[in-house]
Enzyme design. Sequence first.
Site, PDB file in Angstrom:
ATOM      1  N   SER A 129     -24.630  36.280 -38.834  1.00  0.00           N
ATOM      2  CA  SER A 129     -24.067  36.199 -37.484  1.00  0.00           C
ATOM      3  C   SER A 129     -25.197  36.154 -36.471  1.00  0.00           C
ATOM      4  O   SER A 129     -26.209  36.854 -36.631  1.00  0.00           O
ATOM      5  CB  SER A 129     -23.183  37.410 -37.197  1.00  0.00           C
ATOM      6  OG  SER A 129     -22.788  37.436 -35.834  1.00  0.00           O
ATOM      7  N   TYR A 143     -21.507  46.406 -38.467  1.00  0.00           N
ATOM      8  CA  TYR A 143     -21.468  44.984 -38.791  1.00  0.00           C
ATOM      9  C   TYR A 143     -22.850  44.345 -38.633  1.00  0.00           C
ATOM     10  O   TYR A 143     -23.335  43.644 -39.530  1.00  0.00           O
ATOM     11  CB  TYR A 143     -20.453  44.308 -37.875  1.00  0.00           C
ATOM     12  CG  TYR A 143     -20.374  42.805 -38.016  1.00  0.00           C
ATOM     13  CD1 TYR A 143     -19.700  42.225 -39.089  1.00  0.00           C
ATOM     14  CD2 TYR A 143     -20.947  41.968 -37.067  1.00  0.00           C
ATOM     15  CE1 TYR A 143     -19.614  40.845 -39.216  1.00  0.00           C
ATOM     16  CE2 TYR A 143     -20.866  40.597 -37.185  1.00  0.00           C
ATOM     17  CZ  TYR A 143     -20.198  40.035 -38.256  1.00  0.00           C
ATOM     18  OH  TYR A 143     -20.123  38.670 -38.377  1.00  0.00           O
TER      19      TYR A 143
END
Length: 237
Positions: A129, A143
């Site tokens: 990401s 995350y």
Amino acid sequence: MTTGSGGRDAERVAVVTGGAGAIGSAIVAALRSGGYRVVVVDREADISADLALEADTRRAATEVLQRYGRCDVLVHAAAAFNAATLAEVDAATWRHVQAVNVESALWLAQAFTSGMAERGFGRIVFITSDTLWDPPAPMLLPYIASKGALIGIMRNLARALGPAGITVTAVAPGLTDTPAARTVNSDDEFDATVTRQALKRPLTPADTAVAVAFLASEAAAAMTGQVLCADGGLVLR
């Protein structure tokens, strides 16, 4: 698509975790278009598994090999998004995110890379990401930590597995227009992100999928240890 192994030709198999999601399903479609036989590993999929559990992940890997005979490409797109700031995070949340996002990728790679090495061809692609760089939002602590760990693993495995003909890479999507993203991001937030991108359009699952398909192809034979940011030019690196 064929590949030699001991003088035999066989259809190459790609395993995609999280292939039931929006980005995952786009990756599945792109790999199928590229000639791969694609196997989805997800909670409800070709091979169902709870990737938070080591035993279930290892069982799924065994089932892939028993049913399909091989894995030539591993794409780890599954991800847990449990949000927590430093003040809020607890051990259960932390461990769940790391188990799904990081540890399951390791157990699957352990299971599949010996066969890749025997055939002299393999591709491992982690979906990470661009939030690792911008913006590392406080609520995404577990995350973002998991995505940073995946990039570290990618760099290590690229060197370790390269002599066997196995490449290890990553694709870092930006804010992508998916049903899941729409549940936690308003129209204004999407618009603000697009404004900051070099390319002024919303990102779609296909943007990530085509990058993965390239990295899984013969055309990417010289690409390893690299992260491709499929984020419209939000992060320039």
